[in-house]
Scaffold this motif. Structure first.
Motif, PDB file in Angstrom:
ATOM      1  N   LEU A 131      97.448  47.594  38.205  1.00 41.15           N
ATOM      2  CA  LEU A 131      96.945  47.866  36.791  1.00 41.15           C
ATOM      3  C   LEU A 131      96.142  49.305  37.075  1.00 41.15           C
ATOM      4  CD1 LEU A 131      96.274  47.368  33.675  1.00 41.15           C
ATOM      5  CD2 LEU A 131      94.241  45.960  34.539  1.00 41.15           C
ATOM      6  N   TYR A 132      96.273  50.182  36.118  1.00 39.72           N
ATOM      7  CA  TYR A 132      95.623  51.450  36.001  1.00 39.72           C
ATOM      8  C   TYR A 132      95.212  51.787  34.677  1.00 39.72           C
ATOM      9  CZ  TYR A 132      95.386  56.620  35.869  1.00 39.72           C
ATOM     10  OH  TYR A 132      95.147  57.923  35.640  1.00 39.72           O
ATOM     11  N   SER A 133      93.641  52.194  34.760  1.00 42.77           N
ATOM     12  CA  SER A 133      93.277  52.990  33.707  1.00 42.77           C
ATOM     13  C   SER A 133      92.729  54.111  33.822  1.00 42.77           C
ATOM     14  CB  SER A 133      92.446  51.664  33.138  1.00 42.77           C
ATOM     15  OG  SER A 133      91.338  51.299  33.718  1.00 42.77           O
ATOM     16  N   THR A 134      92.246  54.822  32.866  1.00 46.49           N
ATOM     17  CA  THR A 134      91.860  56.092  33.120  1.00 46.49           C
ATOM     18  C   THR A 134      90.874  56.820  31.869  1.00 46.49           C
ATOM     19  OG1 THR A 134      92.245  58.673  33.215  1.00 46.49           O
ATOM     20  CG2 THR A 134      93.935  57.468  31.834  1.00 46.49           C
ATOM     21  N   SER A 135      89.697  57.196  32.223  1.00 43.44           N
ATOM     22  CA  SER A 135      88.768  57.745  31.142  1.00 43.44           C
ATOM     23  C   SER A 135      88.353  59.204  31.439  1.00 43.44           C
ATOM     24  CB  SER A 135      87.603  57.030  31.532  1.00 43.44           C
ATOM     25  OG  SER A 135      86.800  57.225  32.635  1.00 43.44           O
ATOM     26  N   PRO A 136      87.837  59.742  30.331  1.00 42.52           N
ATOM     27  CA  PRO A 136      87.443  59.464  29.130  1.00 42.52           C
ATOM     28  C   PRO A 136      88.642  59.132  28.266  1.00 42.52           C
ATOM     29  CG  PRO A 136      86.642  61.611  29.476  1.00 42.52           C
ATOM     30  CD  PRO A 136      87.372  61.236  30.635  1.00 42.52           C
ATOM     31  N   PRO A 137      88.732  58.268  27.290  1.00 41.07           N
ATOM     32  CA  PRO A 137      87.453  57.524  27.081  1.00 41.07           C
ATOM     33  C   PRO A 137      87.049  56.452  27.822  1.00 41.07           C
ATOM     34  CG  PRO A 137      89.246  56.841  25.399  1.00 41.07           C
ATOM     35  CD  PRO A 137      89.599  57.949  26.288  1.00 41.07           C
ATOM     36  N   ASP A 138      85.718  56.110  28.088  1.00 40.48           N
ATOM     37  CA  ASP A 138      85.321  55.053  28.890  1.00 40.48           C
ATOM     38  C   ASP A 138      85.863  53.771  28.550  1.00 40.48           C
ATOM     39  OD1 ASP A 138      84.078  56.898  30.998  1.00 40.48           O
ATOM     40  OD2 ASP A 138      82.503  57.186  29.165  1.00 40.48           O
ATOM     41  N   SER A 139      85.847  53.561  27.289  1.00 32.36           N
ATOM     42  CA  SER A 139      86.056  52.345  26.283  1.00 32.36           C
ATOM     43  C   SER A 139      87.458  51.719  26.916  1.00 32.36           C
ATOM     44  CB  SER A 139      86.308  52.191  25.233  1.00 32.36           C
ATOM     45  OG  SER A 139      87.177  53.345  24.548  1.00 32.36           O
ATOM     46  N   THR A 140      88.321  52.706  27.442  1.00 32.80           N
ATOM     47  CA  THR A 140      89.551  52.039  28.055  1.00 32.80           C
ATOM     48  C   THR A 140      89.450  51.212  29.207  1.00 32.80           C
ATOM     49  OG1 THR A 140      90.371  54.221  27.558  1.00 32.80           O
ATOM     50  CG2 THR A 140      92.019  52.902  28.969  1.00 32.80           C
ATOM     51  N   HIS A 141      88.368  51.495  30.155  1.00 31.84           N
ATOM     52  CA  HIS A 141      88.325  50.705  31.245  1.00 31.84           C
ATOM     53  C   HIS A 141      87.692  49.235  30.758  1.00 31.84           C
ATOM     54  CE1 HIS A 141      88.925  54.044  33.939  1.00 31.84           C
ATOM     55  NE2 HIS A 141      87.728  54.574  33.610  1.00 31.84           N
ATOM     56  N   LEU A 142      87.142  49.198  29.853  1.00 33.61           N
ATOM     57  CA  LEU A 142      86.873  47.869  29.321  1.00 33.61           C
ATOM     58  C   LEU A 142      88.083  46.860  29.049  1.00 33.61           C
ATOM     59  CD1 LEU A 142      83.803  48.566  26.628  1.00 33.61           C
ATOM     60  CD2 LEU A 142      83.710  48.349  29.254  1.00 33.61           C
ATOM     61  N   ALA A 143      89.032  47.415  28.409  1.00 34.77           N
ATOM     62  CA  ALA A 143      90.086  46.615  28.138  1.00 34.77           C
ATOM     63  C   ALA A 143      90.861  46.261  29.555  1.00 34.77           C
ATOM     64  CB  ALA A 143      91.209  47.442  27.305  1.00 34.77           C
ATOM     65  N   PRO A 162      82.763  61.655  34.708  1.00 36.26           N
ATOM     66  CA  PRO A 162      81.770  60.659  34.938  1.00 36.26           C
ATOM     67  C   PRO A 162      81.419  59.677  33.576  1.00 36.26           C
ATOM     68  CG  PRO A 162      80.698  62.628  35.729  1.00 36.26           C
ATOM     69  CD  PRO A 162      82.216  63.013  35.106  1.00 36.26           C
ATOM     70  N   TRP A 163      81.025  58.685  33.769  1.00 37.50           N
ATOM     71  CA  TRP A 163      80.737  58.107  32.512  1.00 37.50           C
ATOM     72  C   TRP A 163      80.026  58.710  31.222  1.00 37.50           C
ATOM     73  CZ3 TRP A 163      82.798  53.005  31.877  1.00 37.50           C
ATOM     74  CH2 TRP A 163      82.329  52.264  30.681  1.00 37.50           C
ATOM     75  N   ILE A 164      80.643  59.004  30.252  1.00 38.45           N
ATOM     76  CA  ILE A 164      80.231  60.208  29.279  1.00 38.45           C
ATOM     77  C   ILE A 164      78.790  59.782  28.746  1.00 38.45           C
ATOM     78  CG2 ILE A 164      80.753  61.357  27.458  1.00 38.45           C
ATOM     79  CD1 ILE A 164      82.669  62.031  29.087  1.00 38.45           C
ATOM     80  N   HIS A 180      75.245  51.213  28.613  1.00 40.70           N
ATOM     81  CA  HIS A 180      76.114  51.884  29.302  1.00 40.70           C
ATOM     82  C   HIS A 180      76.087  51.683  30.536  1.00 40.70           C
ATOM     83  CE1 HIS A 180      77.550  54.571  26.166  1.00 40.70           C
ATOM     84  NE2 HIS A 180      76.515  54.893  25.913  1.00 40.70           N
ATOM     85  N   ARG A 181      75.030  51.354  31.442  1.00 43.71           N
ATOM     86  CA  ARG A 181      74.974  51.112  32.706  1.00 43.71           C
ATOM     87  C   ARG A 181      75.844  49.844  33.072  1.00 43.71           C
ATOM     88  NH1 ARG A 181      69.909  53.732  32.879  1.00 43.71           N
ATOM     89  NH2 ARG A 181      68.989  51.817  32.266  1.00 43.71           N
ATOM     90  N   SER A 182      75.572  48.819  32.326  1.00 48.84           N
ATOM     91  CA  SER A 182      76.244  47.541  32.260  1.00 48.84           C
ATOM     92  C   SER A 182      77.747  47.877  32.450  1.00 48.84           C
ATOM     93  CB  SER A 182      75.765  46.531  31.305  1.00 48.84           C
ATOM     94  OG  SER A 182      76.655  45.511  31.396  1.00 48.84           O
ATOM     95  N   MET A 183      78.291  48.648  31.489  1.00 47.92           N
ATOM     96  CA  MET A 183      79.548  48.842  31.337  1.00 47.92           C
ATOM     97  C   MET A 183      80.039  49.516  32.369  1.00 47.92           C
ATOM     98  SD  MET A 183      79.762  49.679  27.230  1.00 47.92           S
ATOM     99  CE  MET A 183      79.827  48.519  25.679  1.00 47.92           C
ATOM    100  N   GLU A 184      79.541  50.537  32.790  1.00 48.24           N
ATOM    101  CA  GLU A 184      79.844  51.306  33.820  1.00 48.24           C
ATOM    102  C   GLU A 184      79.993  50.485  35.324  1.00 48.24           C
ATOM    103  OE1 GLU A 184      78.659  55.582  35.739  1.00 48.24           O
ATOM    104  OE2 GLU A 184      77.080  54.025  35.960  1.00 48.24           O
ATOM    105  N   ARG A 185      78.846  49.840  35.405  1.00 47.80           N
ATOM    106  CA  ARG A 185      78.931  48.821  36.808  1.00 47.80           C
ATOM    107  C   ARG A 185      80.309  48.071  36.656  1.00 47.80           C
ATOM    108  NH1 ARG A 185      74.649  46.279  35.690  1.00 47.80           N
ATOM    109  NH2 ARG A 185      73.193  47.876  36.503  1.00 47.80           N
ATOM    110  N   ARG A 186      80.642  47.387  35.382  1.00 48.54           N
ATOM    111  CA  ARG A 186      81.929  46.563  35.313  1.00 48.54           C
ATOM    112  C   ARG A 186      83.198  47.679  35.961  1.00 48.54           C
ATOM    113  NH1 ARG A 186      83.092  44.475  29.627  1.00 48.54           N
ATOM    114  NH2 ARG A 186      80.779  44.782  29.470  1.00 48.54           N
TER     115      ARG A 186
END
Length: 424
Positions: A131-143, A162-164, A180-186
């Motif tokens: 599985l591959y995801s790319t950012s920005p947008p960072d929200s893609t990594h959440l999915a 970096p996480w925008i 934001h830090r919590s999401m980036e950590r994920r």
């Protein structure tokens, strides 16, 4: 060799245009030519304010593209808006700050449930190896995080930037920063985290010990420049900038340097010109009037990527401008690699760092700091005098650089994917 399959979540994908499209598109192209069967999940057209329909031709026939609906704020803003190369600096700034306060991690969050649902349906129907995801947008990594956890698929999270919301924008409140830090950590917990610069690699490794961070730099697409290599460009000496002038990347430093040069050498006012091609915020054009450069500077609307690379290869010199903001110091614009592919001299207005080091190491052109009009004027004059003397092409090293191609970057990704474990 056994064919393997990869599911790629990519928000900015053709017919969307702009700089964020090219890295994932190149991975799709080159992986699909090796032993990878590629499926892309992406929003229906209209998610991004820049469009380049011709780029869709670069998607190989064998690639499956699953387009989904989206309720992103960015899409709502684009709805009913005619395609345009200009947006208001002040108006967009207000909307951006409002979006940063109301929607985390970004205004593309509204695509996440649609992406997650489409990816889950695909994973129920067949097994994907990666599985591959790319950012920005960072929200893609959440999915992607949800899909990787649910279906136990080894996951590569590609941070083109970096996480925008943490590093390139200032969080509105401490609560926003914590979320934001919590999401980036994920996202940093992916099986592999890709970055494009040394600064990103060191920053993530320092803040997330144990994270599996790998640097794969950006590159240029060799095929884009194949088949044409013009001789010395014709017409008056013109320095051309291609790409977006938004979010702090401004014409102002270059124009200040050009105005300084014309003050001390007025005769050059009729011999040197500048062209800015691509999407921009309106403040960039206002600076031309303030510096009195209306006769020497022109703006052109967005061109297709195909037309851009041709114009780049036909330019006298190419202008690279980094954001005038310390938060962008550790980044290397993807446009730098495209300019290297164009094999024309580069005028890089950048702070000291990785981008400046690349230009100097490859002897690709001139480097000047953003905050020194005098140094910029000197660099412009050096380029012009070499053009005048007929030595512009031989005073710099403008040969091919295959190690910096997107093909080379994709080969490194393919090698990394092949060496990952089979399950999470």
């Amino acid at each position: 060799m056994t064919e393997r399959s990869i599911l790629m979540l990519v928000n900015f994908f053709p017919p969307a245009g702009g700089g964020g499209v090219h890295r994932p598109l190149s991975f799709v192209r080159h992986l699909s030519r090796s032993n990878w069967r590629v499926t892309v999940v992406t929003p229906e057209p209209g998610e991004f304010w820049i469009s380049d329909p011709a780029l869709a031709r670069a998607i190989p026939d064998g690639v499956r593209v699953v387009r989904t609906r989206s309720a992103s704020g960015a899409r709502l803003l684009c709805r009913g808006r005619a395609a345009n190369s200009r947006r208001s600096s002040s108006g967009f700034g207000v909307l951006r700050r409002l979006g940063e306060f109301l929607v985390l991690p970004d205004t593309y969050r509204g695509w996440v449930p649609f992406a997650r649902r489409a990816a889950a349906e695909l994973c129920r129907a067949e097994r994907f190896d990666r599985l591959y995801s790319t950012s920005p947008p960072d929200s893609t990594h959440l999915a992607a995080a949800a899909i990787a956890r649910r279906f136990r698929i080894p996951w590569v999270a590609d941070f083109r930037d970096p996480w925008i919301g943490l590093h390139l924008r200032r969080p509105p409140t401490a609560l926003h920063a914590a979320i934001h830090r919590s999401m980036e950590r994920r996202a940093a917990g992916a099986d592999r985290v890709l970055v494009t610069t040394d600064w990103q690699l060191e920053d993530l490794e320092r803040r997330y010990p144990g994270a599996q961070v790998v640097k794969i730099p950006n590159g240029y697409e060799e095929e884009d420049f194949a088949g044409f290599r013009p001789d010395r460009p014709a017409g008056p000496f013109t320095i051309s900038h291609f790409g977006m002038l938004t979010l702090g990347r401004s014409t102002r430093p270059f124009l200040a340097g050009l105005a300084r040069l014309f003050e001390r050498s007025p005769e050059l006012g009729k011999r040197i010109a500048a062209a800015f091609i691509g999407p921009r915020e309106t403040a960039n054009e206002a600076w031309v009037g303030r510096f009195g450069l209306g006769d020497a500077v022109r703006f052109e609307d967005t061109l297709s990527h195909e037309a851009c690379v041709r114009r780049e290869a036909e330019s006298h010199a190419l202008l690279l401008v980094k954001h005038d903001d310390p938060r962008y110091r550790g980044l290397v614009p993807g446009k730098l690699f495209e300019y290297i592919g164009a094999r024309r001299p580069i005028l890089a207005l950048v702070p000291e760092g990785e981008a400046a080091a690349i230009v100097r190491r490859l002897r690709r052109g001139e480097v000047a700091p953003l905050d020194s009009a005098g140094a910029i004027a000197d660099a412009i004059e050096r380029l012009y005098r070499r053009h005048e003397a007929g030595t512009l092409e031989r005073d710099y090293d403008l040969g091919p650089a295959p190690g910096l191609s997107r093909r080379a970057a994709a080969e490194r990704l393919a090698d990394l994917l092949g060496r990952m474990g089979e399950t999470r």
